[in-house]
Design an enzyme around this catalytic site. Sequence first.
Site, PDB file in Angstrom:
ATOM      1  N   GLY A  46      -3.734 -30.015 -14.945  1.00 47.01           N
ATOM      2  CA  GLY A  46      -2.777 -31.110 -14.912  1.00 47.01           C
ATOM      3  C   GLY A  46      -2.676 -31.676 -13.514  1.00 47.01           C
ATOM      4  O   GLY A  46      -2.958 -30.985 -12.529  1.00 47.01           O
ATOM      5  N   GLN A  51       1.044 -36.304  -6.546  1.00 52.96           N
ATOM      6  CA  GLN A  51       0.149 -35.364  -5.861  1.00 52.96           C
ATOM      7  C   GLN A  51      -1.016 -36.073  -5.168  1.00 52.96           C
ATOM      8  O   GLN A  51      -1.661 -35.501  -4.301  1.00 52.96           O
ATOM      9  CB  GLN A  51      -0.402 -34.329  -6.852  1.00 52.96           C
ATOM     10  CG  GLN A  51       0.658 -33.358  -7.340  1.00 52.96           C
ATOM     11  CD  GLN A  51       0.053 -32.357  -8.311  1.00 52.96           C
ATOM     12  OE1 GLN A  51      -0.085 -32.643  -9.497  1.00 52.96           O
ATOM     13  NE2 GLN A  51      -0.332 -31.202  -7.793  1.00 52.96           N
ATOM     14  N   CYS A  93      -0.637 -24.534  -8.766  1.00 56.68           N
ATOM     15  CA  CYS A  93      -0.515 -25.982  -8.661  1.00 56.68           C
ATOM     16  C   CYS A  93      -1.577 -26.444  -7.688  1.00 56.68           C
ATOM     17  O   CYS A  93      -1.814 -25.776  -6.683  1.00 56.68           O
ATOM     18  CB  CYS A  93       0.888 -26.305  -8.135  1.00 56.68           C
ATOM     19  SG  CYS A  93       1.177 -28.054  -7.819  1.00 56.68           S
ATOM     20  N   LEU A  94      -2.208 -27.576  -7.967  1.00 53.59           N
ATOM     21  CA  LEU A  94      -3.263 -28.057  -7.068  1.00 53.59           C
ATOM     22  C   LEU A  94      -2.707 -28.374  -5.668  1.00 53.59           C
ATOM     23  O   LEU A  94      -3.460 -28.407  -4.713  1.00 53.59           O
ATOM     24  CB  LEU A  94      -3.970 -29.277  -7.663  1.00 53.59           C
ATOM     25  CG  LEU A  94      -4.836 -28.988  -8.903  1.00 53.59           C
ATOM     26  CD1 LEU A  94      -5.404 -30.280  -9.476  1.00 53.59           C
ATOM     27  CD2 LEU A  94      -5.960 -28.004  -8.601  1.00 53.59           C
ATOM     28  N   HIS A 137       5.701 -28.536 -16.005  1.00 51.78           N
ATOM     29  CA  HIS A 137       5.260 -28.495 -14.605  1.00 51.78           C
ATOM     30  C   HIS A 137       4.980 -29.905 -14.068  1.00 51.78           C
ATOM     31  O   HIS A 137       5.458 -30.282 -12.997  1.00 51.78           O
ATOM     32  CB  HIS A 137       4.004 -27.609 -14.513  1.00 51.78           C
ATOM     33  CG  HIS A 137       3.410 -27.505 -13.145  1.00 51.78           C
ATOM     34  ND1 HIS A 137       3.243 -26.305 -12.492  1.00 51.78           N
ATOM     35  CD2 HIS A 137       2.923 -28.452 -12.315  1.00 51.78           C
ATOM     36  CE1 HIS A 137       2.682 -26.538 -11.312  1.00 51.78           C
ATOM     37  NE2 HIS A 137       2.475 -27.832 -11.182  1.00 51.78           N
ATOM     38  N   GLU A 138       4.207 -30.676 -14.826  1.00 46.81           N
ATOM     39  CA  GLU A 138       3.819 -32.016 -14.359  1.00 46.81           C
ATOM     40  C   GLU A 138       5.018 -32.961 -14.376  1.00 46.81           C
ATOM     41  O   GLU A 138       5.176 -33.782 -13.475  1.00 46.81           O
ATOM     42  CB  GLU A 138       2.682 -32.588 -15.211  1.00 46.81           C
ATOM     43  CG  GLU A 138       1.403 -31.751 -15.227  1.00 46.81           C
ATOM     44  CD  GLU A 138       0.912 -31.355 -13.851  1.00 46.81           C
ATOM     45  OE1 GLU A 138       1.146 -32.089 -12.872  1.00 46.81           O
ATOM     46  OE2 GLU A 138       0.288 -30.279 -13.742  1.00 46.81           O
ATOM     47  N   HIS A 141       7.070 -32.747 -11.269  1.00 51.24           N
ATOM     48  CA  HIS A 141       6.532 -33.432 -10.080  1.00 51.24           C
ATOM     49  C   HIS A 141       7.111 -34.840  -9.941  1.00 51.24           C
ATOM     50  O   HIS A 141       7.291 -35.325  -8.831  1.00 51.24           O
ATOM     51  CB  HIS A 141       4.998 -33.573 -10.193  1.00 51.24           C
ATOM     52  CG  HIS A 141       4.239 -32.382  -9.688  1.00 51.24           C
ATOM     53  ND1 HIS A 141       4.296 -31.962  -8.375  1.00 51.24           N
ATOM     54  CD2 HIS A 141       3.373 -31.544 -10.312  1.00 51.24           C
ATOM     55  CE1 HIS A 141       3.497 -30.901  -8.221  1.00 51.24           C
ATOM     56  NE2 HIS A 141       2.931 -30.618  -9.390  1.00 51.24           N
TER      57      HIS A 141
HETATM   58 ZN    ZN Z   1       1.656 -29.054  -9.751  1.00 51.53          ZN
END
Ligand code: ZN
Length: 188
Positions: A46, A51, A93-94, A137-138, A141
């Site tokens: 995701g 991000q 998380c990226l 999660h997304e 953000h």
């Molecule tokens: Zn994330």
Amino acid sequence: MAVKKILTYGTPSLREPSKEVHKVSAKIKTLIQDMFDTMYMNNGVGLAAPQIGVNLRVFVIDCSTGDEPLKPLVFINPKIIKKSGATLSQEGCLSFPEAYTEVKRYKDVMVKALDRNGKPFVMEAKDGTLLARCIQHENDHLDGILFIDHTTNRFEADKVLAEHKLPPVEVENLLDEPELDEALQNGK
Ligand code: ZN
């Protein structure tokens, strides 16, 4: 194809709430493509627009595994309209390269959003599946919330963050989640 630079934890804009998309324009479609390119290149499941430095309410997900065909999902202006149960989940998380820690999530969610053509849809994800957790999660953000804000053990999270040379947990951003705590205690 454009792989963008992913902002890492500590970048102030990751904490900023994102703005609604008013029109699914060509610019938004390019953004979505860049997000998929960036996510796939980094082996993520995701990615949210903030991000890659764009504070707009868009995230993409692909929970397909192994040899399965790709399952790219786009969520524009998403809203979680129903949530229940609780589950513990190891997440990464990226924006936190290689750092994983345990967080609290709802088990079942229902989300309403627009797809890549601006068409509304409702999706249900149940039983604490990767998709159910990923949506939460997304979606976070877009409100400047990061997964470590849901940590079950902030000292453990601090240890993991330090090991990966990331800033410590931001105590002021830790979430109080009595509903999740109660559901976890009752084993729901
Ligand atoms: Zn994330």
